[in-house]
Each structure stands twice: as structure tokens, then as C-alpha cells.
Design a protein around this motif. Sequence first.
Motif, PDB file in Angstrom:
ATOM      1  N   LEU A   1      27.522 -14.147 -16.602  1.00 44.38           N
ATOM      2  CA  LEU A   1      27.884 -12.731 -16.645  1.00 44.38           C
ATOM      3  C   LEU A   1      28.929 -12.472 -15.563  1.00 44.38           C
ATOM      4  O   LEU A   1      28.743 -12.884 -14.415  1.00 44.38           O
ATOM      5  CB  LEU A   1      26.643 -11.863 -16.402  1.00 44.38           C
ATOM      6  N   ARG A   2      30.029 -11.822 -15.939  1.00 41.49           N
ATOM      7  CA  ARG A   2      31.021 -11.452 -14.935  1.00 41.49           C
ATOM      8  C   ARG A   2      30.411 -10.391 -14.008  1.00 41.49           C
ATOM      9  O   ARG A   2      30.109  -9.285 -14.437  1.00 41.49           O
ATOM     10  CB  ARG A   2      32.275 -10.897 -15.610  1.00 41.49           C
ATOM     11  N   GLN A   3      30.282 -10.754 -12.726  1.00 42.31           N
ATOM     12  CA  GLN A   3      29.616  -9.818 -11.830  1.00 42.31           C
ATOM     13  C   GLN A   3      29.852 -10.183 -10.374  1.00 42.31           C
ATOM     14  O   GLN A   3      30.252 -11.315 -10.047  1.00 42.31           O
ATOM     15  CB  GLN A   3      28.105  -9.782 -12.099  1.00 42.31           C
ATOM     16  N   SER A   4      29.590  -9.218  -9.508  1.00 39.21           N
ATOM     17  CA  SER A   4      29.555  -9.416  -8.060  1.00 39.21           C
ATOM     18  C   SER A   4      28.138  -9.118  -7.591  1.00 39.21           C
ATOM     19  O   SER A   4      27.567  -8.069  -7.931  1.00 39.21           O
ATOM     20  CB  SER A   4      30.546  -8.498  -7.348  1.00 39.21           C
ATOM     21  N   LEU A   5      27.590 -10.035  -6.808  1.00 40.79           N
ATOM     22  CA  LEU A   5      26.205  -9.930  -6.334  1.00 40.79           C
ATOM     23  C   LEU A   5      26.167  -9.874  -4.814  1.00 40.79           C
ATOM     24  O   LEU A   5      27.017 -10.451  -4.140  1.00 40.79           O
ATOM     25  CB  LEU A   5      25.391 -11.143  -6.793  1.00 40.79           C
ATOM     26  N   TRP A   6      25.178  -9.199  -4.277  1.00 40.28           N
ATOM     27  CA  TRP A   6      24.877  -9.290  -2.862  1.00 40.28           C
ATOM     28  C   TRP A   6      23.367  -9.224  -2.671  1.00 40.28           C
ATOM     29  O   TRP A   6      22.640  -8.710  -3.524  1.00 40.28           O
ATOM     30  CB  TRP A   6      25.588  -8.192  -2.052  1.00 40.28           C
ATOM     31  N   GLU A   7      22.917  -9.771  -1.583  1.00 40.10           N
ATOM     32  CA  GLU A   7      21.477  -9.743  -1.281  1.00 40.10           C
ATOM     33  C   GLU A   7      21.272  -9.737   0.218  1.00 40.10           C
ATOM     34  O   GLU A   7      22.118 -10.199   0.992  1.00 40.10           O
ATOM     35  CB  GLU A   7      20.761 -10.953  -1.906  1.00 40.10           C
ATOM     36  N   ILE A   8      20.122  -9.213   0.626  1.00 41.00           N
ATOM     37  CA  ILE A   8      19.702  -9.259   2.022  1.00 41.00           C
ATOM     38  C   ILE A   8      18.225  -9.646   2.059  1.00 41.00           C
ATOM     39  O   ILE A   8      17.424  -9.164   1.251  1.00 41.00           O
ATOM     40  CB  ILE A   8      19.957  -7.922   2.749  1.00 41.00           C
ATOM     41  N   THR A   9      17.905 -10.540   2.983  1.00 39.16           N
ATOM     42  CA  THR A   9      16.547 -11.088   3.075  1.00 39.16           C
ATOM     43  C   THR A   9      16.086 -11.063   4.521  1.00 39.16           C
ATOM     44  O   THR A   9      16.840 -11.452   5.421  1.00 39.16           O
ATOM     45  CB  THR A   9      16.509 -12.540   2.553  1.00 39.16           C
ATOM     46  N   GLN A  10      14.867 -10.621   4.724  1.00 37.83           N
ATOM     47  CA  GLN A  10      14.255 -10.650   6.047  1.00 37.83           C
ATOM     48  C   GLN A  10      12.976 -11.477   5.980  1.00 37.83           C
ATOM     49  O   GLN A  10      12.080 -11.180   5.189  1.00 37.83           O
ATOM     50  CB  GLN A  10      13.935  -9.245   6.543  1.00 37.83           C
TER      51      GLN A  10
END
Length: 551
Positions: free
Chosen positions: A485-494
Motif C-alpha cells: 500500500l502506498r503510504q507513510s507510517l510512523w510509530e512511537i514505542t515506550q
Amino acid sequence: MAEQHWVSTSPRCNRTVPGQRDNCLRGSLATRTLWSAPTESAVPTSSRRAKGTIAMALALTLAVLPFARARAQDEPPDGTKHNKTATADPAPSTADAEQQRKIDILTQQIDQMKHQQDELVAQLKALKDQINVKAPVAAEGAATPPAPSSIGEHVAALEKDISTNLGVSIHGLVDASYEANFNNPEATASKGGGPNSPGGNQNQLRAWDTSNGFQFTQANLHIEKDGVVGFVSDLNFGQVANSIYAATRYSNTTSTFGSNEDFDATQFYLTYTAPVGSGISLQAGRFVTLLGAEVIPTYLNQNFNETRGLLFTLGEPLTHTGVRGAYTFNQYVGLTLGLDNGWDDVAANNYQPTLEGELALNNADKSISLLMNGTIGTQQLNHSNSKLGSIDPVFTYKPSFFPNFTWETEYLYAHEDNPVSAFPFIPSNGNSLVNFPPGPNGSVTITHGVDWQGVAQYLVYDLNQWEFATRGEFFRDSDGARTGLRQSLWEITQTLTYKVPETGLLARLEYRHDNSNAKPFYSNDGFNAAGVPFHTYSGQDTVTAAAIYAF
């Protein structure tokens, strides 16, 4: 008259006293004189002496009388009189002799048991000394120690032979977890899930933690032999093995893509240290990739976070099969080069190999390090003119003014020439990749070159028993080749890690948020007749609790 000796044959009246007779009373308290009267000729001429003798007789009678009464009360009232027989040397009755014989036998048995106990204690002590694992020590001036003479010495010698002489070490890791996905994704057939939906309660765009619920994440068995010639093997079980196996091309004749397999021989390679300079470390077989800040966990090499990041999951290979050599020029510079079959290919899929490399730079105390990783080669099946190249620098900084703190940054860029195979992901708002020519197993063929890139930032503070790790990532799949899928992803993990003292056990609690501009995350709203979900989310939130044991 001479003294008389009386013997009673009653079982209870068996006392015999020379010059005295016993009297047993039966049913009567009448007393009898225990001494017969002396004759006139037996009395001395001195009256004082006669009075003394009479006084002694009376005193003795009074002293014995209470005992005689008590004994008479114990006797059965059968009225039978004692048979008295005068004898010169009275003997014990038969019952008394039998009782004494039993006492003597019991005494002998007790003595024998005590002797046996002493012998057993001595034997146990000797056995304990033999079992103690203590290798024999060479005598002063001797070249070799003496031969083992006890069980413990044999065990110690065997351990030394395996670990020191053979150089073989065995270690392991077990990871079990529970994960809750707040979207509660469900793509089962009861919800109308079609062939393009993953099925089950699946977390989207994750590496190992694909299940929403309890999960056996990983069991790893690491076997290694050091030395000039050696080997390394990593055997994985559980969801980690399942994911690696499904992403690996093991054969040109049989496809394993998407296959479920709870076992994977992730690493198995031979090692040889060539005697050139400081030594060239050579490897031949299957080994993990050089790319990335994160790794496939082993007992000695684990990640800061429980879940794997976007770059690890979507942008990088897992393993390579080929040959590799590493050389350390000095304490500041090292170089690794290799030739292999490509990304995650055990079987070669074309005629040209892939070149991989890593340049390692660091300062003297290794508080600053830079790894420049990269690959270039062919990747697509039967398309040797289609090249895949990547560059992946990883920078690590551990400032001296901030002890126990680690700053780590990774950047990834990769490009692949056309044609490129991809597997479209179907969100609720559609996917333009389905307009490309269809390929095998539900894939499509992208007819132009593709690229993807991303950056990951790690901030880790280790307080010995507690560790706090924060990860933030951005990943751009501009052509949909890596995520479908054409997309931009971001994530944050603690991630919060507690190191249980003196156990090798880690307890982890982690929160993670993923976000996309293309709504790739499933809900539990179901699918329409065409297999398209009614509703997908742009975000996904999960909480994970895990226990990890390394040994």
C-alpha cells in the motif's frame, strides 16, 4: 538346725537368696517368718551377740513384709501352694532365663545396627567426596594433571573438554507475551474475510507480535564452537520462526511464502580464522543480515524494545546465505564483506549474487560508533537485470557526562529496479496497486522502479535493574512495494524493562502507537461480499506484557 534354702516354682516367685526363703502370699495378708529359728547350739554364749542377731532378724522381717504383701496382691488367687524344693544352689526360673536371652539378643542387634550405621556414614562421606565436581590438579612441576579418580573429577574433566578443548557452548532464550490491540482486529471468515484478508485477530504491519492475545513469541537455541575452525547455529521456535520461515525462499521448486512453520534454522554457518594479519574471520552458510539497529534476539543480543520496529519489519532483510569475511584493522576500524544469494534467499533465484558490506568505525573507548551497512545485487526471480541496493548507517553515542544513557540513530534507504513483485493490501478506501498486472499467489507486478526509506531513533536509559527505552520511527513506502500500500507510517514505542536479580529473567511492559496516512489497520466491523473491509483505521494502539528468560 542348719540353714534352709527355699526355691519357689511360681512364675512370679522366682527370687532365691542363700540362707533365705521367699514367701508368696496368695489371697492372704498373713505373714510368715522368713528365717528358721536357730538351734541352741548355734547361739553364741554372749547374750549381747544373741540380742543383736535377734534384732537383725526382726528388722529384716519388717523391711521385707511390705514387698511381700504387694507381691501377694499381684498373684492370681488360684489357691495353689508353691512347691518348695530345698536345694543347695537355687537357679532362675525358665521364664526369667528366656527373657534374659531375648534381652541379650536385642542388645547384640542394637550393637550391630550401630556398627552398620557408622560404616554407612563413612561410605556416604567418601561418596560425597567423590561426587564433588573438582577437577584433578596437576602436581607442582607436572605437565599434566593426574587422571580423574572420582565421579566428580570425571564430570569436571568432561565439562572442561567440551567448553575448553572442544570450545562448544550451548545457550537459549524463551520469550512469551500477551498483547492487547485496542482496535480489536478480526478478519475471520465469520466476518466475511476474503482471500486478501489475513484471518484471525491479527495486528497489522508487525513482525513477531502478530496475534492479539497470548503468544509464544520465541524460543531460541544457540550452539556455537569457538576456535580456528568452528560453527554457529541458531534454532528458532514459535512466532519468530513462523515469520522468518514465511519470508524465506528455501527452494526454487517449492514456495514457502506465507507458510506456517514453528521451526526455523535461522543461522547455520561454518567459521574459519585465516592466519592473515590479526586474523580474517570467514563464515560460510546462512547468517543474519548486517543491516539494521535491531536484531533477531539471542541469549546474548537482545533489543531495547519488545516489538520490532518499522524499519526492521518492512525495510530490511532477515538473513543471507553465502560467504562472509571480517577483518579488524585496529581498535578504530573494521570491515566486513560478503557474497550471498540476496535478501532472505536460501536458494539462488537468479544468476548474479548480492554483495554486502559493513564498515565499522569507533573511538578508543567505543562511546561513539558508526556502522555503514549496505547491499547491492539482483533480487527478483529470473530477472538478473533487476538490481536491489540499500544503504543503512547506524550511529551510536554513549556520553560520558550522562552515564547509562544510549543514543542510537538509524537511517535506511533502498531502491529496486523493475519489475517488482508486491502483494496488495486492501483497506476500506481501496488500493491502486490492484491496477498493475497480476502475478502468482495473489501478487501484482509493479512495472517501474521502487524505493523506500525510513529513520529510527532510540533513547535508552539503563538504571541497572530498570531500563527505560523510547523508540520513534518514520517509514515511507512510496510505491507500496514493501507494505502492499502506498503510504507513510510512523510509530512511537515506550518500553519498561525490569531485570529480575540473579535469575536472567526480564519482565517487560510496553505501549506502542502506529499511524498511517492510508488506513491500513483492521477493525472488527467485517467485510463486504468482495472481501473489502467496511472500516479500517489510520492508527493502531497496543499494550504488551512479556517475560524473557536467557541462559
